[in-house]
Structures are given as structure tokens and as C-alpha cells.
Design a protein around this motif. Sequence first.
Motif: not given
Lengths: 379, 379
Positions: A303, A305-310, B185, B288, B291, B317-318
Motif C-alpha cells: 500500500r 508505493l506512493n512513497l517511491t516518489y515521495m 524529506h 512512478v 498514483m 520514484g520520480i
Amino acid sequence: MAPKTNGRVLFNSFPADYPVPGETVVHDTSQTIDIETHPLNGGLLVKTLVLSIDPYMRGRMSKPDKSYAARAPFAIGEPIVGFGIGVVVRSENSEVPAGKYIYGIAVPHQEYFVLADITGFIFLEKNPGLSWSVYLGAAGMPGKTAFAGWKEYSHAKKGEVAFVTTGAGMSHTCSVESLLNQSSHRTCRGVRAFPLLQIKYGLLTSSCRMVIQLAKQDGLKVIASAGSDEKVKFMREIGADVAFNYKSTDTREVLEREGPIDVYWDNVGGDVLDAALEHAAIHARFLVCGMISGYNIGYQGIRNLNLTYMKSLAIYGIAILRLGQYDEEFYTTIPRALAAGELKYSEDVKYGLDTVGEVLLAVQTGANTGKAVVVVAEE
Amino acid sequence: MAPKTNGRVLFNSFPADYPVPGETVVHDTSQTIDIETHPLNGGLLVKTLVLSIDPYMRGRMSKPDKSYAARAPFAIGEPIVGFGIGVVVRSENSEVPAGKYIYGIAVPHQEYFVLADITGFIFLEKNPGLSWSVYLGAAGMPGKTAFAGWKEYSHAKKGEVAFVTTGAGMSHTCSVESLLNQSSHRTCRGVRAFPLLQIKYGLLTSSCRMVIQLAKQDGLKVIASAGSDEKVKFMREIGADVAFNYKSTDTREVLEREGPIDVYWDNVGGDVLDAALEHAAIHARFLVCGMISGYNIGYQGIRNLNLTYMKSLAIYGIAILRLGQYDEEFYTTIPRALAAGELKYSEDVKYGLDTVGEVLLAVQTGANTGKAVVVVAEE
């Protein structure tokens, strides 16, 4: 020379649950072979030395079903097959003289076998300080998975934090799945369904042990988790700075305190992967080698995977088959380091094909204490 | 010079659902400013030229809640804030003389404002063939996201297949989330919760349009999906080889026929990401960027991550904030190509701060036909 017994381990029946020694597989001694005259038809006669018993093999004992995860089941009445090492005792192939040692995933569980095609096999040179069994574990595919995966994808820097999971345990399924599906992956761009080998239970693996040590060599702080206090103890002995039993300690609490993590070696998937994503540092690398949490109960949705771009994360899937470029470096450095004691390994060796049935069960229940290997013959 | 009206768009109330023009924000003309004498305290007086209206702004109109996704809400009674471009009309900062053009995410929706700290802003040079509005879209953050993400992560090779999704549409949330959360971050390694900006609905985005064109320039076959026939038509016009309306055509069927895919530009997540994983080629790269499927209904679990190691996939992630190394190349090549017509763009320009309320609504319902921009003043 008179014909001699050619013992085999035959696949006898699909187990309902755990494999049953003497039922799922049987040790058969009815066949004989004449070493000097057995026809080779241009191939090799190989004497089996050691066989690797791995959790993934449970998947090959299951009937094909309609699920997405097609399997590559063993054939009833035929020898089971797995990683193994043998020595060429007679050859009709001028490029592979007798005396050569071969290693591959397609070694049948029998004392002697004819090998028509060496595709997929490699030749090994033995370090005098190591037994052949080690070439199935720390100096074999599990070790290679760790070595090549770490070299290719970790981008590790001194002072960073690594997290290594072994969950309920796990056995480099990734590599095996890839090897077994080599043709479909390599050649079929349009292929839709990929066969998966399912693992029932697993173990603290050789690849995890190796990754912990490689991470320490590179100067990282290592957090490691396993499912028993004994395994946790071993993880500490080989260098893990923080090791914990995930059954009694909350993974998120540990990562909150000891993280965030820069490199994650994932054998587990599921909620542990979600936890690792939550506690990843910016630009962290996720090396996904397996997802045992999903093998039996189905893959839990990830759930976070949004953290990949964050967090600018990278997630890499590791398939040892496609990392062959590290083989030479691996074999010139790792066996030597293992022989010198600079790297530690742990194995659980049994002797004789008649032990295979028990060991197949042991690796499913977690009863073995190290890399499970069966010695078939001394040289 | 006599004081003049300094119009503003004030955040007035949290919308229950869609933003309501005149209620959610109000156009206020009660304030005046004397351009020549207004105190700057060492800062800059900036005249706002153009403002970007983006779907992500809906998230800043929501009250903070207890959810994992903390937000950065607008302040009631204060001007709303977003990407914009202004010109320095008076300066007490010797390093930033009057006449400089600045671009950043923290531009208040008012005609003139004092900027005390230029951190986070960049200076722009205008191509005579482009209006400033383009520097908010194809020549701005959305275009940069596509350009830097593609350059850094696609590893695209001629003849490969790219899949670009825009789902219900989406607006480079990734970049925005990252920019807004820069401090947490960048500096807090131990930070646990990350603020997310939630998007309610979106649009075919500038970043998707740019990615399609970059992929075609690199010689790839491009598959693209959108949620309306009009958008699909535009995707074809700018070069997509295969474009389809995902509402009337099954994504898996298209990927089965036209794939497998080597590069996936993901703005959607959820089941479309699972479908893309199923139809990924060996060694495919997943970029990515967002989402949107999860922004409103919660993130759907991704179930096919086991395919990462089956197929040696990489998922990146971008976050444009962390790809600043491409800024120089972007600004020296993309505006020129846009001005020359070598790259296409589409915008929907309105005039005057009094239109902001309507445009905020339009980008949520999808009524705008291109990148939504409000021109506040000509130079």
C-alpha cells in the motif's frame, strides 16, 4: 567392470501438505549401470557428488492447478531434480573431458546420470579449503544471489543503514524461479503467465547470511530480522548490529529507532515491505529477492508505493540468472574468503540418497540448522 | 505614485466536495499598495504575471485530519498559493535587481507581493516565441518532471515500447508533494509521517504529453491511455502509436496485443500498475510519478510486485525536486523546441484574478482543455 547399483530418488506421489519421507519420494535401488559401457550418444556420464535441498522444491511437488502461478511439477516415477554438483566420469564430448566438475539446477537425484546438453551448467574449480557442499550454499546460487544483487543494486555507501529480512525464512526463490523460467523470460516478449514455484515454509537463508556480511564489509550498519532467537543469535555473530525476532518485536518500532534505512534486502514482501517503505531514507534502494509472505496465502497488496516518489526510492527485482556478469568475480573472491574464514557459513549435511526424503521434510518445517545438503558420493 | 488596488484571491472556506467559486475562494480588492514606498525590509517587490492552477491544490483546501496523509492546508483569510511567475519591480536585495523574472511554488494569488526570501525560487529567461504561461506547463514543472524523469530513469532504447498513463488524469503530484515537503524529506532521516497533498480529480497532464513526445524522439513505440476520446485523439496527434480510452477499452487487452512494455510512466497506480507489471518485459523500467487511483479512495494494494524479481524490473520514484541537475539542460533545450513547434503543448488560459475560483473548479471537474493558467498581468 560389472554393472553397479544406480540409486535414485523417485517422485512417488503429490503430498497433501508436508512431504512424507518414503511416500512423496522413494529411494529406489532397482536400476544398475555399467560405467564403462553405458551408451552416452555424444554426451557425458556424470557421477553425482552433492545435492542441494531447498524449500522451493515443495512447489514442484504440487499438481499443476488453475491458479495464476503455474508450476513446474516433478514427474511421477522419475527422479526429482535440483541444484547439484557432479564430476564427469566419462565423456564423448571433446570439449568436456572426464574429471570436470559441473554445477547446475537440473541435476537428477541419482548416483550416475547421462548429460546430453550442458546448457545451464557451469564448471567449478574447487578450493582445497572447502567441501563441495559449500558450493551449493554460500559459494553457490544463494551466495551468488547475495553477491551479485548487492554489487549491482545496493549502491551501498559507508555509514548507511541496511535492513535484511528473512521473515519466516526464505530460500532464494527468486533465483530459482528465474532459472526454471529461463526460456519463457528470455525469449517470449509476449508471454503472459509466469510459472511460480511456491514455498511452504522457509529458513534463514544463505543469501541473507551473505548479505549481512557483505553489508558489514562495506561499512554499513545492519538491522536484521528472523523468526527464532537462535537465528537472531547467529545474525549477531556474523555481524548484524541490530538483530531481532520479528515474532516478539515490532518491526516498525525497531526501524523507527534504528532507521531510516538506505538499503533493504527483501525476502518477505507484504506488511514488512510496507513497513520498510515507511522507514526508508530518501534515495533508498530496495532489493527484492523474494516475497515469502505471499507464497502460501497469496500476495498481500503493498500500500505504500506512493512513497517511491515521495522519497525518490528505487526498487530492484533480483534474478540471479540475469546477473551472470558477476560469476567470475564471485568465484575468484568468495570461495577463498569462505575458506579463510573471512566470511561465515552454516550448513546441515546429510549423507546418502536415502536421506533425501527426510531432508525435504526438514527444510519445510525448519528443522535443519543450516544450508541443507545431501552428500551422495565422495570423489 | 498613488496607491493602487492590490487584488487578492483569499481562501474563504473549506469546500465539502468541489471548490465553489465565490465561496471556497473570494476575489478581494480591498487592499491597496504604493509600489514606490511599500516597505520591503531588504526583500523584493514582485508583480505577479501568471499563476498555475493545478489539481493538487484541492488537497490544500482540506482541513487537516487524523489520517496518515497530513496536508498543508491554505490559511483561511489569506491568499491561496501556488506555482507562478512574477517580475521584480523593486528590490532591496543587491543580488536580485528589478526586472528579474522569478518562478516558484510559493507565489501568492495577489497582484503584488513582497518576497523576503528567494529560497525555492529560480530565475527565468524568456524565449520570445513563448508566453510566460508556457513556463508553468510544458516549459515548467510538469515538463521538467517528464524531462528529468525520462532522462534519469527511462534508459530508453530505440525500438522499445513505452506505456504512458494518465488515468482519470493527474497533475505531477509527485513533484508538488516533494516540493512542499522539502524540509522534512531533506533533513529528517527519522521522519515517519509524510504530508501528502490529495488530488480529487485530474486531467491529461503536461507531463504525460511531454513524456509521449520524448519517447517518440527516442524512437520508442508509445502506448498511451486517457479517460476521454478527446484526450486520446490529442495523444495520437502528438505521436502516440497506440492510444486508447481506458473507460471503453480493457488495458490488459491492449498491453497483451501491443506489449510487453519496456518503460512505464505511471501516474495512476492501483490495478493499472498491476496490469503493467503483468505485461512488463524483462528488465523493464517503471517510472512512478503519481498514483491518482489512490488519492481519493485510499491506495489499492499492488499485488504483482513478485514480478519484480521474476522479470528483473526496476521501479523508480520520480521527485522533480531531487532532479535539479537537469534544470540547465531543460531550460536550454525545451523552451526552444516548444517555440519552434518541435514539441507540442496545450494550454487553457484565463485572464484576471477574478477567474481563479472558476478555474480551480474546472481543473477538478476536467472542464479545462489544456494546462490551466491564469494571467494576472501583462508586463
